[in-house]
Design an enzyme around this catalytic site. Structure first.
Site, PDB file in Angstrom:
ATOM      1  CB  VAL A  40      -1.018  -0.037   1.205  1.00 23.30           C
ATOM      2  CG1 VAL A  40      -2.082  -0.969   0.839  1.00 23.30           C
ATOM      3  CG2 VAL A  40      -0.413  -0.161   2.702  1.00 23.30           C
ATOM      4  CE1 TYR A  45      14.957   7.355   8.110  1.00 22.04           C
ATOM      5  CE2 TYR A  45      12.989   8.375   7.972  1.00 22.04           C
ATOM      6  CZ  TYR A  45      14.325   8.392   8.321  1.00 22.04           C
ATOM      7  OH  TYR A  45      14.808   9.982   8.456  1.00 22.04           O
ATOM      8  CB  SER A  46       8.823   1.609   6.579  1.00 24.30           C
ATOM      9  OG  SER A  46       7.974   2.561   6.588  1.00 24.30           O
ATOM     10  CB  VAL A  48       3.265   0.602   4.324  1.00 26.01           C
ATOM     11  CG1 VAL A  48       1.947   0.255   5.296  1.00 26.01           C
ATOM     12  CG2 VAL A  48       4.209   1.593   5.111  1.00 26.01           C
ATOM     13  CG  ASP A 151       6.891  13.112   9.076  1.00 26.38           C
ATOM     14  OD1 ASP A 151       6.863  14.267   8.420  1.00 26.38           O
ATOM     15  OD2 ASP A 151       6.922  12.064   8.624  1.00 26.38           O
TER      16      ASP A 151
END
Length: 333
Positions: A40, A45-46, A48, A151
């Protein structure tokens, strides 16, 4: 030295275990309990994914973390654990890791959210009031728990419009507030960075989140996304100065004894404040009211100490209708 006007000593009076995330011992769950359904999104940093719990068939969100310092991962986990159950805070269900690669993943509640670029243009005046109020509940809660999000932006606010449910997500940049501590100014996303970050004021606090919220709110009511569209960090301050004016910026810098680097000072130039009314047009006028402008003006202040706190923001007349509807809904339950 600058200190937060509210919730200043939350972490001073709490036990060290509360904020000392480096000492966290992670309790790992079982990766086999989850399977990935579809990708998605991805962040710096990732990556998802939408996933599901194979035992319960319940949908979830799986955030697979890219290689990053263990300390940063522990910070995100500790903050999510501390905030779990708070209003409109995304719930962390589990923490798992791959047996071989040791790559950690965070498992969250699923929110069926629509891309903000699609959703925001459809929102009514009341919808905007409602969702900003819901976001303020999350911000006041995390601030009251001694945590700055750092953020806040549309990408990190999941909205399930059918259920009228909002969740503040991505706590990867969030940090514990300790009065007088100097923080990294390389946080938040460019269009939502507060002036304090752009002028290198390091002892900032929760009020950073209130600037980011103000940018988001301005984008929503004026239908101008992003509202301050800088091409780099220097240009970001220029874009802000063209709206808020440079006399006010000077006043801010003087108060905190800060100097702009000469190159940035030259770029910023001299500007008079631009009235908010100049941003109103036929396309957005139905979303803009005197109380919306007053609320915005009290958020988008150079001086972080002059901005509304999340709690003060919730008491602003802009939310009167929302609060009335909420209390009548609670009475009839």
């Amino acid at each position: 030295m600058s200190k937060a006007r509210v919730y200043t000593d939350v972490n001073v009076v709490r036990p060290k275990e509360y904020w000392d995330y480096e000492s966290l011992v992670v309790q790992w769950g079982h990766q086999d309990d989850y399977e990935v359904v579809r990708k998605v999104g991805r962040g710096k940093y990732s990556e998802v994914f939408e996933g599901k719990n194979v035992n319960t068939n319940e949908r979830c969100v799986i955030k697979i973390l890219k290689p990053v310092k263990k300390k940063k991962i522990k910070r995100e986990i500790k903050i999510l654990q501390n905030l779990c159950g708070g209003p409109n805070i995304v719930k962390l269900y589990d923490i798992v890791r791959d047996e071989h690669s040791k790559t950690p993943s965070l498992v969250f509640e699923f929110v069926n959210s629509v891309d903000f670029k699609v959703l925001y243009p459809t929102l009514t005046d009341y919808d905007i009031r409602y969702y900003i109020y819901e976001l303020l509940k999350a911000l006041d809660f995390c601030h009251s728990q001694g945590i700055m999000h750092r953020d806040v932006k549309p990408h990190n606010v999941m909205i399930d419009h059918q259920l009228r449910k909002l969740r503040l997500i991505d706590w990867g940049l969030a940090e514990f507030y300790h009065p007088g501590k100097e923080y990294n100014v390389r946080v938040a996303s460019r269009y939502f960075k507060g002036p304090e970050l752009l002028v290198d004021l390091q002892d900032y606090d929760y009020s950073l989140d209130m600037w980011s919220l103000g940018c988001m709110f301005a984008g929503m009511i004026f239908r101008k996304e992003p509202f301050f569209y800088g091409h780099d960090n220097h240009d970001q301050l220029v874009k802000i100065a063209k709206v808020l004016g440079t006399n006010e910026l000077d006043h801010y810098l003087n108060k905190y004894q800060l100097d702009l680097d000469p190159q940035l000072e030259a770029l910023v130039g001299r500007h008079v404040p631009k009235p908010w009314s100049k941003f109103i047009n036929a396309d957005n006028q139905h979303l803009v009211s005197p109380e919306a402008i007053d609320f915005l003006d009290k958020l988008l202040q150079y001086d972080h100490q002059d901005r509304l706190t999340a709690r003060e923001a919730m008491d602003h007349p802009y939310f009167a209708q929302v609060k009335a509807a909420e209390s009548s809904r609670l009475r009839t339950q």
